[in-house]
Design a protein around this motif. Structure first.
Motif, short mmCIF file in Angstrom:
data_model
loop_
_atom_site.label_atom_id
_atom_site.label_comp_id
_atom_site.label_asym_id
_atom_site.label_seq_id
_atom_site.Cartn_x
_atom_site.Cartn_y
_atom_site.Cartn_z
N CYS A 187 0.84 -1.20 0.00
CA CYS A 187 0.00 0.00 0.00
C CYS A 187 0.87 1.25 0.00
O CYS A 187 1.98 1.21 -0.53
CB CYS A 187 -0.92 -0.03 1.22
N GLY A 188 0.38 2.33 0.61
CA GLY A 188 1.18 3.55 0.78
C GLY A 188 1.66 4.16 -0.52
O GLY A 188 1.12 3.91 -1.61
N SER A 189 2.71 4.95 -0.39
CA SER A 189 3.25 5.69 -1.54
C SER A 189 3.74 4.74 -2.64
O SER A 189 3.74 5.10 -3.81
CB SER A 189 4.40 6.58 -1.07
N LEU A 190 4.15 3.54 -2.25
CA LEU A 190 4.64 2.59 -3.24
C LEU A 190 3.52 2.15 -4.18
O LEU A 190 3.69 2.08 -5.39
CB LEU A 190 5.25 1.37 -2.52
N ALA A 198 9.19 6.36 1.86
CA ALA A 198 9.83 6.37 3.18
C ALA A 198 9.90 4.95 3.73
O ALA A 198 10.82 4.61 4.48
CB ALA A 198 9.05 7.26 4.13
N ASP A 199 8.90 4.13 3.39
CA ASP A 199 8.87 2.76 3.90
C ASP A 199 7.98 1.92 2.99
O ASP A 199 7.38 2.44 2.05
CB ASP A 199 8.35 2.73 5.34
N ILE A 200 7.90 0.62 3.29
CA ILE A 200 6.99 -0.27 2.56
C ILE A 200 5.84 -0.61 3.50
O ILE A 200 6.07 -1.08 4.62
CB ILE A 200 7.73 -1.57 2.14
N ASP A 201 4.61 -0.34 3.08
CA ASP A 201 3.42 -0.70 3.87
C ASP A 201 2.76 -1.88 3.18
O ASP A 201 2.46 -1.82 1.99
CB ASP A 201 2.43 0.47 3.90
N ILE A 202 2.52 -2.97 3.94
CA ILE A 202 1.87 -4.14 3.33
C ILE A 202 0.64 -4.52 4.15
O ILE A 202 0.69 -4.51 5.39
CB ILE A 202 2.86 -5.33 3.25
CA CA Z 1 4.63 4.50 3.38
#
Ligand code: CA
Ligand code: DGT
Ligand code: ZN
Length: 579
Positions: A187-190, A198-202
């Motif tokens: 999810c998120g910006s990716l 900034a990070d990986i949201d799964i």
């Molecule tokens: Ca994120």
């Protein structure tokens, strides 16, 4: 473990070995590079190979085979772990800054105790680099400017999408197979296809959360555990990238991914829209108040599609969720007819091993395009001006014959004899105008001289666009996201020139490039500039980049009518003047 993961492991091994030996040509480095090429061309199912079969892969010796086996079995490699201790990822990352190679970052560490970007910034701020032998004031200023232009100077470190997306995809592909998992996505910006994250949201939907959490917590990539719950798990991987995992029930999956995909501004706007309709939207679902206002009844939560539909909106794809007009349009069910992956009819920036940096034969590359069902393909190996990678006239003409000889085997796909022309510092192109006229199709792009003034770069592009042999401009700025800033241009002048000369602007699907960027695409689209979406493949495994190009185009609100390689064959061939 996928082949992509093994290739990434070998890339890291190569980078660390170069750093260790300060020599890009050393015996070991070349052996690993040879092995990487072999693995790239080997079967996708590496785990199925025996030890003997592994050493039968071209270029893979006993010791590299052992490392691949080690990686396939336990998910890490002792040799890499040792090198990472000597050279932590935040130190290695310094070598990505233009002007800093392996040797110079080791000097910085030895002389000024610089271990990471923050240390480097402090040293620059107190002008310590200019005193150092082999550096000086000019190089200090150049490095400072590069850091600024790459946008990596703030302490909230962001990672290029090329570093995050393959890892996120590998994790999702693995976890989706775990028992009781109904669905999983990053999810998120990716997921919104931002250039840096900034990070990986799964988010994982699963009926047996604790079982899945256990599996997630035992992932081999984890170098530091930050939170180890049953519904939320956070950890770091070797590069320093953080992964946040949420496990929700299958019924709440859509509401959760909608929330965690953001953007924050989009989710706030859609909540507002729900409130206007007397509904409540949160990460658990969309609810309607009963008439007495006392109870909330679930309206939708399982899929994002159901939630948008219940709000009377068109579905808003993740890459559009930046609160830049998409929700207003969706609420009126008037989202424009954006380009989609299934619309793509051909690839028009495409290399074979005729290019020095190409790694699959013309036969393999053409077969790979045919397998995508394309109706046309432009083979665009480098022109003669690109040292090492380019081809002289004789080689190009031989290449043309080779392409023509393949045509009869592909009645459904028109093969175009093309070229990637190099745009010189003043806008000059390869060969001469008569020779360039022999190409059915060309893409002209910048590969060097990144440091000229805006005026000079704009004139340079203008000259290339105005040349009658040019059909399209490839990777507009030449940037590598987070690694090399691109050239700076007066975009309005460039757009005007593209329209005037009817030249298409490329959206390059390589994750390192994504060039032209989505904000540029949005302006180009408004100006009516024609677009072309390409993979710039140098190997038969790279055709999947078309998806990233299309997502970038969609982020830029590119409509189907403007994208020339979504056009039917006849219309496209007429446009390039092919007969
Ligand atoms: Ca994120
Ligand atoms: P990043 O991580 O900076 O590259 O960008 P994002 O968009 O991935 O941001 P992140 O990781 O902080 O949060 C992921 C998503 O979670 C975000 O896009 C929307 C949602 N979210 C996070 N915090 C809030 C908040 O305070 N309010 C709302 N409405 N949503 C939030
Ligand atoms: Zn290329």
């Amino acid at each position: 473990m996928t082949k992509t993961a093994v290739l990434a492991m070998l890339d890291e091994l190569i980078a660390l070995t170069i750093l260790d030996e300060e020599n890009v040509q050393s015996f070991k480095v070349r052996a690993y590079e040879k092995a990487r090429r072999g693995v790239e061309n080997a079967t996708d199912d590496l785990p199925a190979l025996s030890d003997t079969q592994l050493t039968k892969i071209d270029g893979v010796g006993k010791s590299t085979a052992a490392k691949i086996r080690e990686y396939l079995t336990i998910g890490s490699v002792e040799k890499i772990d040792q090198l990472r201790k000597k050279y932590p990822p935040e130190f290695v990352a310094l070598s990505n800054i233009p002007g800093l190679g392996p040797k110079s970052i080791k000097t910085l560490r030895a002389k000024l105790s610089i271990n990471n970007l923050a240390d480097l910034q402090t040293a620059i701020d107190s002008q310590q680099l200019r005193e150092l032998e082999g550096f000086g004031a000019t190089s200090e200023e150049k490095i400072a400017k590069a850091i600024e232009r790459l946008g990596i100077s703030d302490k909230n470190r962001r990672f290029p999408i090329a570093d995050a997306l393959p890892l996120a995809q590998a994790l999702v592909d693995r976890w989706i197979e775990v028992e009781s998992v109904s669905d999983a996505t990053f999810c998120g910006s990716l997921r919104r296809m931002n250039e840096t994250v900034a990070d990986i949201d799964i988010t994982i939907g699963a009926s047996n959360g604790p079982l899945v959490a256990e599996k997630v917590r035992s992932s081999p990539e984890i170098t530091e555990m930050l939170a180890a719950g049953d519904t939320k798990i956070s950890f770091l991987v070797a590069s320093g990238l953080q992964v946040d995992v949420r496990i929700v029930s299958p019924e709440q999956f859509g509401a959760a991914t909608l929330y965690f995909t953001g953007s924050k501004a989009h989710t706030i706007a859609i909540r507002q829209l729900a409130l206007q309709q007397n509904m409540l939207l949160n990460e658990y679902g969309l609810f309607k108040k009963t008439d007495d206002g006392k109870e909330n009844i679930l309206v939708a939560s399982q899929t994002e599609q159901a939630i948008y539909a219940a709000l009377g909106c068109d579905y808003v794809a993740p890459e559009l969720r930046e609160a830049s007009g998409e929700l207003e349009a969706a609420a009126k069910q008037a989202l424009p007819d954006f380009i989609a992956l299934t619309d793509m009819k051909g690839d028009l920036h495409y290399h074979t091993d005729r290019s020095g940096d190409g790694r699959s034969s013309v036969e393999e590359m053409v077969a790979a395009a045919a397998a995508k069902g394309y109706s046309y393909l432009a083979i665009t190996d480098h022109g003669e001006d690109l040292a090492i990678n380019g081809s002289n006239r004789e080689q190009m003409l031989e290449h043309r014959d080779k392409i023509a000889a393949l045509q009869p085997s592909y009645p459904n796909m028109t093969l175009l004899f093309g070229c990637e022309l190099n745009i010189g510092p003043d806008g000059g192109l390869d060969y001469d105008s008569d020779f360039r006229a022999l190409f059915d199709y060309t893409v002209a792009s910048v590969h060097s001289h990144f440091d000229q003034s805006v005026d000079k770069q704009t004139q340079r592009l203008y000259n290339a666009i105005a040349d009658p042999s040019v059909h399209s401009i490839g990777h507009l700025t030449g940037r590598y996201i987070g690694k090399r800033p691109g050239i700076e241009l007066d975009m309005q002048t460039v757009f005007d020139a593209l329209v005037e000369h009817d030249v298409a602007l490329e959206i390059n699907g390589s994750l390192n490039r994504l060039d032209a960027a989505s904000d540029v695409v949005r302006q180009a689209t408004e100006r009516g500039v024609k677009l072309v979406i390409n993979t710039d493949s140098h190997h038969k495994s790279e055709l999947g980049r078309m998806e990233y190009g299309v997502l970038t185009a969609r982020r830029g609100w590119a409509t189907k009518d403007l994208v020339v390689n979504s056009w039917p064959r006849d219309k496209f061939l007429t446009w390039i003047g092919y007969n």
